[in-house]
Enzyme design. Structure first.
Site, short mmCIF file in Angstrom:
data_model
loop_
_atom_site.label_atom_id
_atom_site.label_comp_id
_atom_site.label_asym_id
_atom_site.label_seq_id
_atom_site.Cartn_x
_atom_site.Cartn_y
_atom_site.Cartn_z
N ASP A 1 33.79 -68.28 10.61
CA ASP A 1 32.80 -67.62 9.90
C ASP A 1 32.26 -68.13 8.88
O ASP A 1 32.80 -69.02 7.94
CB ASP A 1 33.69 -66.44 9.36
CG ASP A 1 33.03 -65.48 8.50
OD1 ASP A 1 31.58 -65.35 8.51
OD2 ASP A 1 33.36 -64.79 7.56
N ASP B 1 30.56 -66.98 13.60
CA ASP B 1 29.10 -67.04 13.85
C ASP B 1 28.67 -68.14 14.29
O ASP B 1 29.38 -69.34 14.31
CB ASP B 1 28.54 -66.44 12.61
CG ASP B 1 28.81 -67.00 11.38
OD1 ASP B 1 28.96 -68.47 11.43
OD2 ASP B 1 29.15 -66.52 10.45
N ASP C 1 27.39 -67.47 28.86
CA ASP C 1 27.99 -66.42 29.87
C ASP C 1 26.89 -65.62 30.24
O ASP C 1 26.00 -65.03 29.59
CB ASP C 1 28.76 -65.46 29.03
CG ASP C 1 30.21 -65.27 29.58
OD1 ASP C 1 30.28 -64.58 30.64
OD2 ASP C 1 31.23 -65.54 29.02
N ASP D 1 29.70 -63.89 34.67
CA ASP D 1 30.86 -62.58 34.53
C ASP D 1 30.91 -61.74 35.67
O ASP D 1 29.71 -61.28 36.26
CB ASP D 1 30.46 -61.87 33.24
CG ASP D 1 31.53 -60.85 32.89
OD1 ASP D 1 32.53 -61.28 32.41
OD2 ASP D 1 31.02 -59.62 32.95
N GLU E 1 33.05 -66.09 37.81
CA GLU E 1 34.36 -65.28 37.69
C GLU E 1 34.77 -64.75 39.04
O GLU E 1 33.97 -63.82 39.52
CB GLU E 1 34.16 -64.25 36.57
CG GLU E 1 35.66 -63.85 36.14
CD GLU E 1 35.80 -62.49 35.18
OE1 GLU E 1 36.83 -62.36 34.51
OE2 GLU E 1 34.60 -61.94 35.27
N HIS F 1 39.79 -66.14 27.28
CA HIS F 1 39.70 -64.87 26.20
C HIS F 1 40.32 -63.46 27.09
O HIS F 1 40.42 -62.54 26.20
CB HIS F 1 38.35 -64.70 25.91
CG HIS F 1 37.56 -64.14 26.96
ND1 HIS F 1 37.00 -64.99 28.08
CD2 HIS F 1 36.77 -63.18 27.12
CE1 HIS F 1 36.36 -64.45 29.06
NE2 HIS F 1 35.93 -63.37 28.34
N ASP F 2 40.51 -63.54 28.34
CA ASP F 2 41.15 -62.41 29.06
C ASP F 2 42.50 -62.42 29.09
O ASP F 2 43.09 -61.38 29.64
CB ASP F 2 40.38 -62.14 30.34
CG ASP F 2 39.00 -61.76 29.98
OD1 ASP F 2 38.62 -61.10 29.21
OD2 ASP F 2 38.10 -61.98 30.93
C1 NOJ Z 1 35.25 -60.34 32.50
C2 NOJ Z 1 35.27 -60.67 31.02
O1 NOJ Z 1 35.53 -61.87 30.95
C3 NOJ Z 1 35.79 -59.68 30.26
O2 NOJ Z 1 36.17 -60.04 28.80
C4 NOJ Z 1 35.01 -58.54 30.30
O3 NOJ Z 1 35.67 -57.57 29.39
C5 NOJ Z 1 34.74 -58.09 31.51
N1 NOJ Z 1 34.23 -59.07 32.65
C6 NOJ Z 1 33.62 -57.23 31.49
O4 NOJ Z 1 32.29 -57.66 31.43
#
Ligand code: NOJ
Length: 564
Positions: A25, A33, A102, A204, A258, A333-334
């Protein structure tokens, strides 16, 4: 050796993923940011990585932290401005870093002007940009949604007496890719970013884009496991081919899809060079390994086995032996943090298991991806209270569980290991308040272990740190093309404690030994000529080269030998 004739920058590069909200930040709002990334460019360069994948920074109401885009050609206010973005890109180019954005085009935000128009009336020119089901046809056939409290992907909209489709939250309506105008809009926005100089896209949920717009009843076999159905839309490959022809083929860029729901048997349909679709994709076989079948976010009861882990990687490696190219990752991140999930984040094993996992990713074939913080061994935060979670996925599933009278404690127990917020806590830069991430209150709590040695500053000063090991391993991968392109051979497949393999081509041969165990392991390796082995790197006091092929590996020890 298969691939050298087909060398490429995105095959040889190491990718560093940045989750911008959690990186640095500078504006003082507690949220990372773009200027924060600019400030840390020298650090990124010091890692030796080549490519940065930036999670979404486009204008967004932030229902799903940027995965709900309301303007594809503008920047989210809390992250900065387009001028900041341009400066970032310039700073990266100066440092020879590539920037991959992305591309979130399975859906937009419901606040995107296209959707605002689309929902106004049935004959609006934008109506066909999305999927609508008129209520007079009755309740639409069941479709599941990831982030809907009722898990229902159809949302009723009274304004036009119709339902719209949203495979994610109700603020993320699915775009209608069967409409050629929508596809052109998407190609145009891709060109907009490529013309600025961006080097590629991570796409994505790209496997979900094509839908049978008649919306037949979901075939029985997909009940409860809808992902493979979503990933098999009728025109998926023709859309990807068209995108390649209209946009990608005109630029020297990389694409990584993805690959949600891609079965290994279909892998080459996406990345065989001759088909001209994508360069690579992320498969989910490893991410599913410790989950209940068909349940992306529920941990399975028994622990995963190393033999399964090896099998997954060995199978996927063989798919791309002759054609296509793989990508390899242990978290993003997921998903929870790699060291907490595949290693061991208790203090005694943390260093060795984080560095062992670095050794793994950087000695496998396929492009390796690291999430910011992984280089310093950041761990799961394991929030105890629902109030600490920020992720729509956790919060909505919590509500679903409450509505169904579930057990909140069980829910949290699961979430501490499975929750996406584990990977999204702020980057730990130093031991100053808030880990040097912000002077304000951070948007999500910071892992307290920054006060220990899980921070960049401390690790830069310690030659044996996880960070310095990471840098050494990256340099080794850069030095030896064999580690990128060479053949992979699994040794001792049944061993539940040690992962051993070789990487070989006409120039070099490497032996990699990785302990996934908390105990010291004696281990017999036959058929390797240790008389001619040079220790290249180890994360622990290495056993050295022995004539006797019996090794003792310390807990989570990693050793790389060059065989000659
Ligand atoms: C996959 C992304 O990596 C995830 O973070 C997101 O919530 C879903 N697609 C929906 O866009």
């Amino acid at each position: 050796m298969a691939k050298k004739s087909n060398q490429n920058w995105w095959k040889e590069g190491v990718v560093y993923q940045i989750y911008p909200r959690s990186f640095q930040d500078t504006s003082g709002n507690g949220i990372g940011d773009i200027r924060g990334i600019i400030r840390r460019l020298d650090y990124i360069q010091s890692l030796g990585v080549d490519i940065v994948w930036l999670n979404p920074v486009y204008k967004s109401p932030n229902d799903d932290h940027g995965y709900d885009i309301s303007d594809y050609r503008d920047i989210m206010e809390e992250l900065g401005t387009m001028a900041d973005f341009d400066e970032l890109l310039e700073g990266m180019k100066k440092r020879n870093l590539k920037l991959v954005m992305d591309l979130v085009v399975n859906h937009s935000s419901d606040e995107h002007p296209w959707f605002i128009e689309s929902r106004k009336c049935r004959d609006n020119p934008y109506r066909e940009y999305y999927h609508w089901w008129p209520a007079e046809k009755g309740t639409p056939p069941k479709r599941w949604s990831f982030f809907d409290v009722e898990e229902n992907a159809w949302n009723y909209d009274g304004q036009t007496d119709a339902y719209y489709l949203h495979c994610f939250s109700e603020k993320q309506p699915d775009l209608n890719w069967e409409n050629p105008t929508v596809r052109q809009e998407i190609y145009d926005l891709m060109k907009f970013w490529f013309d600025k100089g961006v080097d590629g896209f991570r796409l994505d949920v790209i496997t979900f884009i094509s839908k049978d717009t008649d919306f037949p009843e979901l075939p029985e076999e997909y009940n409860g496991d809808f992902i493979p159905f979503y990933a098999n839309g009728p025109n998926l490959h023709s859309h990807l081919k068209e995108m390649n022809q209209e946009v990608l083929s005109h630029y020297d860029v990389m694409t990584v899809g993805e690959g949600t729901g891609i079965h290994i048997d279909r892998a080459l349909d996406f990345v065989d060079e001759d088909r001209k679709e994508l360069n690579m994709f992320f498969h989910f076989d490893l991410m599913d390994l410790d989950r209940e079948k068909g349940q992306m976010f529920t941990m399975r009861k028994e622990k995963w086995k190393l033999t399964e882990f090896k099998q997954i990687h060995t199978k996927w490696d063989s798919v791309f032996e002759q054609k296509g190219w793989g990508s390899i990752y242990l978290n993003n991140h997921d998903f929870p943090r790699a060291v907490s999930r595949w290693g061991n984040d208790s203090e005694s094993y943390w260093h060795n298991s984080a560095t062992m996992l670095h050794t793994f990713l950087l000695t496998m074939r396929g492009t390796p991806y690291f999430l910011n913080g992984e280089e310093i061994g950041m761990t799961n935060i394991k929030f105890e209270n629902i109030e600490d979670y920020r992720d729509i996925n956790t919060l909505n599933r919590f509500e679903t569980m409450s509505n169904e009278g579930g057990d909140p404690q069980e829910f949290i127990k699961n979430e501490k290991h499975a929750g996406r917020d584990n990977a999204r806590t702020p980057m730990q830069w130093d031991t100053s308040p808030n880990a040097g991430f912000t002077h304000a209150t951070p948007w999500i709590k910071i892992n307290e272990n920054y006060k220990r040695d899980v921070n960049v500053q401390a690790q830069e000063l310690d030659k044996d740190s996880v960070l310095n090991y990471f840098k050494r391993m990256v340099a080794i991968r850069k030095q030896y093309g064999t580690l990128v392109y060479g053949d992979y051979t699994l040794l001792d497949p049944e061993n539940e404690e040690i992962y051993a393999y070789t990487r070989t081509d006409s120039e070099n041969s490497f032996l990699i030994l990785l302990s996934f165990s908390t105990t010291e392991n004696q281990f017999l390796l036959e058929g390797v000529d240790f008389e001619h082995a040079r220790l290249l790197i180890s994360n622990d006091s290495a056993p050295g080269v022995k004539k006797d092929p019996r090794f003792k590996l310390a807990p989570y020890q990693a050793v790389v030998y060059q065989l000659y």
